[in-house]
Design an enzyme around this catalytic site. Structure first.
Site, PDB file in Angstrom:
ATOM      1  N   CYS A 192      55.608  31.931  30.484  1.00  0.00           N
ATOM      2  CA  CYS A 192      56.237  33.388  29.597  1.00  0.00           C
ATOM      3  C   CYS A 192      57.769  33.474  30.053  1.00  0.00           C
ATOM      4  O   CYS A 192      58.521  32.676  29.254  1.00  0.00           O
ATOM      5  CB  CYS A 192      55.078  34.395  30.288  1.00  0.00           C
ATOM      6  SG  CYS A 192      55.447  35.705  29.102  1.00  0.00           S
ATOM      7  N   HIS A 195      49.887  32.824  28.839  1.00  0.00           N
ATOM      8  CA  HIS A 195      49.493  32.771  30.316  1.00  0.00           C
ATOM      9  C   HIS A 195      48.333  31.670  30.354  1.00  0.00           C
ATOM     10  O   HIS A 195      46.975  32.287  30.489  1.00  0.00           O
ATOM     11  CB  HIS A 195      49.177  34.069  30.845  1.00  0.00           C
ATOM     12  CG  HIS A 195      50.492  34.826  31.087  1.00  0.00           C
ATOM     13  ND1 HIS A 195      51.336  34.783  32.191  1.00  0.00           N
ATOM     14  CD2 HIS A 195      51.291  35.543  30.431  1.00  0.00           C
ATOM     15  CE1 HIS A 195      52.201  35.675  32.329  1.00  0.00           C
ATOM     16  NE2 HIS A 195      52.222  36.236  31.008  1.00  0.00           N
ATOM     17  N   GLU A 227      47.135  30.325  32.860  1.00  0.00           N
ATOM     18  CA  GLU A 227      46.348  30.509  34.165  1.00  0.00           C
ATOM     19  C   GLU A 227      45.195  31.655  34.093  1.00  0.00           C
ATOM     20  O   GLU A 227      44.369  31.361  35.043  1.00  0.00           O
ATOM     21  CB  GLU A 227      47.457  31.112  35.340  1.00  0.00           C
ATOM     22  CG  GLU A 227      47.769  32.479  35.015  1.00  0.00           C
ATOM     23  CD  GLU A 227      49.174  32.726  34.306  1.00  0.00           C
ATOM     24  OE1 GLU A 227      49.246  31.811  33.393  1.00  0.00           O
ATOM     25  OE2 GLU A 227      50.080  33.645  34.691  1.00  0.00           O
TER      26      GLU A 227
HETATM   27  N1  GLN Z   1      59.702  39.910  30.366  1.00  0.00           N
HETATM   28  C1  GLN Z   1      59.130  38.943  29.219  1.00  0.00           C
HETATM   29  C2  GLN Z   1      58.946  39.642  28.103  1.00  0.00           C
HETATM   30  O1  GLN Z   1      58.351  40.707  28.117  1.00  0.00           O
HETATM   31  C3  GLN Z   1      58.170  37.922  29.813  1.00  0.00           C
HETATM   32  C4  GLN Z   1      57.018  38.712  30.130  1.00  0.00           C
HETATM   33  C5  GLN Z   1      56.024  37.765  31.220  1.00  0.00           C
HETATM   34  O2  GLN Z   1      56.502  36.768  31.525  1.00  0.00           O
HETATM   35  N2  GLN Z   1      54.714  38.064  31.163  1.00  0.00           N
HETATM   36  O3  GLN Z   1      58.731  38.931  27.065  1.00  0.00           O
END
Ligand code: GLN
Length: 540
Positions: free
Chosen positions: A380, A513, A515
């Site tokens: 992410c 994600h 995970e």
């Molecule tokens: N801050 C970034 C976004 O909002 C990544 C978010 C995250 O890593 N969950 O896109």
């Protein structure tokens, strides 16, 4: 009809109510029953999405896009049951629902009160979306005696009355401390906690005693006598060496048997503990090791990256080795010390994150991994930072950044609305921060013959998202010309979902994600593959 099991906690918090509930869910499920697990959280946030991981640990995301308590992750990992939006509620959500109804005039003429309006809403949640389940396990967050938990306890008391005492089981988990000075195990805190529970009208049926050491029979008798439960329903849970031992240990203590006995069910099937025995053995005995750096902002708090830590361990299980996590606080990662800080690790992972603080350290670490061909996994925010690093150092866009950090003309990462309107830079419109991200499961299509498609062994995947910003698709060609492939895209091809480097043993970034979907019994392929690559690198 479903039977309900309520799990409360006493004496102190963090006793492992989540793990106990999840283990029980596994045991019952493995005996052939259909189980659901739910969490009722006493805090006033509508969901944990806006809470700092420092406050409450990781925010877990369900397939259907709910931002939930991290315990739901435990539930999924242990039971294999996919959690839903309807499995987690907070006091904040309950109040906001009740107040909304009040404004709509749904209680017209009435004084709106905690009892019955709040408690009714809680009972509604408990019963909601239960179809063919044999058991619904509801964990009540917090500790008995907290002001915040009172409406929940009152609601479950009423609930039990309504559906019949025989259809509701109360489990109370307490701490039974060992006093070194007197070399004694103390039952008094448990007695007090149960007394408190009984004063609210709840008599526990089973008491799970968390203890550092085995509780002698005399102390068990004492708990049974003072707390009014059968001695066989005093169940101890002594600290286990690995959490994967928990289902084995609860089964040994006959927790599942006692639960079935309470409901007068004769189960023919035994719980299958073989997978947990195998995993426990693997985790405790694996000699091979691999060091992985996790560079993030919240590394000091163990629970901040709970699912990630677990998924890495699962990757280790898949490769029969132990994964040692080197948690590195990105804020303290001075680009000049990168080499010295990272030379003992075989793989580098940058997890999800928010905000500018600490990003330069992350970008420098990605640069180090890219140039030195060290396996790199960007999740992410980690993928977004890899894009920024590549844009700055390979595409020569020196000011490349994300519009998350402020307006810029070089946003290689930003809100989609910033580039979809004829390329004109416009400001994002999101003012509300709660529940407004791209949340939950989305499909992505993978490019044929890429590393990632070979890892997944398919071209169509579904993974969970939690982010607001996206990699700017307009740069795709520029990146690809320099060797960074946009190997996965959203079905409409507008959103980059995965990236990888052509000339690198393992450099993968994903906008989602993975995970959240990894389970000890079914490790996620990306984590298995990443750990495998790190292992190969460690042998060099
Ligand atoms: N801050 C970034 C976004 O909002 C990544 C978010 C995250 O890593 N969950 O896109």
């Amino acid at each position: 009809m479903a039977r309900y099991i309520f799990v409360t906690g006493g004496v102190v918090s963090s006793l492992g109510k989540g793990l106990s509930s999840a283990s029980l869910a596994y045991l019952l499920q493995s005996r052939g029953y259909k189980v659901r697990i739910r969490k009722l959280d006493p805090y006033l946030n509508v969901d944990p999405g806006t809470m700092s991981p420092f406050q409450h640990g990781e925010v877990y995301v369900t397939n259907d896009g709910a931002e939930t308590d991290l315990d739901l992750g435990h539930y999924e990992r242990f039971s294999g049951i996919t959690a839903k939006q309807s499995d987690n509620i907070t006091t904040g959500k309950i109040y906001s629902d009740v107040l909304k109804r009040e404004r709509q005039g749904k209680y017209l003429g009435k004084t709106v009160q905690v009892i019955p309006h709040i408690t009714n809403r809680i009972k509604e949640f408990i019963k909601n979306d239960v179809v063919k389940e044999d058991f619904v396990i509801c964990e009540i967050g917090g500790t008995v005696g907290d002001i915040e938990s009172l409406p929940f306890l009152e609601a479950i008391r009423q609930f039990s009355n309504e559906i019949g005492r025989n259809n509701t089981l109360f489990i109370h988990l307490t701490l039974v401390p060992y006093m070194k000075a007197s070399d004694e195990i103390k039952t008094k805190p448990t007695q007090h906690s149960v007394k408190e529970l009984r004063s609210i009208g709840i008599q526990p049926d089973i008491i799970i005693c968390r203890s550092e050491r085995t509780i002698p029979i005399d102390q068990r008798k004492k708990i049974s006598l003072f707390c009014n439960v059968d001695i066989e329903d005093v169940i101890e849970t002594v600290d286990v060496k690995t959490i994967y031992e928990a289902p084995i240990s609860f089964n040994k203590e006959k927790l599942d048997k006692r639960v079935l006995k309470f409901f007068k069910i004769h189960s023919k099937k035994k719980a299958n503990l073989n997978p947990w025995k195998k995993i426990t053995k693997l985790v405790l005995n694996s000699r091979d090791q691999v060091n992985i750096a996790v560079i993030g902002k919240y590394v000091e708090l163990k629970d901040a990256y709970k699912s990630l830590d677990e998924a890495l361990t699962h990757g280790g299980i898949a490769n029969n080795l132990k994964v040692n996590l080197r948690r590195i606080e990105s804020d303290h990662l001075n680009p000049k010390q990168i080499k010295q800080k990272l030379n003992s690790v075989s793989g580098i992972l940058i997890p999800g994150g928010f905000g500018k603080r600490g990003t330069e350290g992350k970008i420098a670490a990605i640069n180090y991994a890219r140039i030195n061909k060290i396996p790199f996994f960007g999740i992410c925010f980690g993928m977004q930072m890899a894009i920024i690093e590549f844009a700055r150092n390979q595409l020569n866009i020196k000011k490349a950044t994300s519009s998350e950090f402020g307006p810029s003309k070089a946003s290689v990462v930003g809100l989609m609305s910033e580039w979809s309107k004829d390329g004109q830079l416009i400001k994002g419109t999101d003012k509300n921060l709660g529940g407004t991200m791209r949340l939950g499961s989305y499909e992505a299509r993978l490019k044929k013959d890429t590393k990632i498609s070979k890892i997944y062994k398919t071209l169509k995947i579904e993974e969970r998202h939690r982010h607001r910003y996206e990699v700017n698709i307009n740069f795709k060609e520029k990146f690809e010309n320099k060797g960074m492939i946009f190997s996965g895209l959203s079905p409409d091809k507008k959103l980059p979902e995965t990236i990888e480097l052509k000339d690198h043993p393992w450099f993968i970034g994903v906008q989602f994600h993975p995970e959240f979907k990894s389970r000890p019994l079914v490790p996620h392929p990306l984590f298995s593959s990443f750990i495998k690559a790190a292992k190969i690198n460690s042998k060099k």
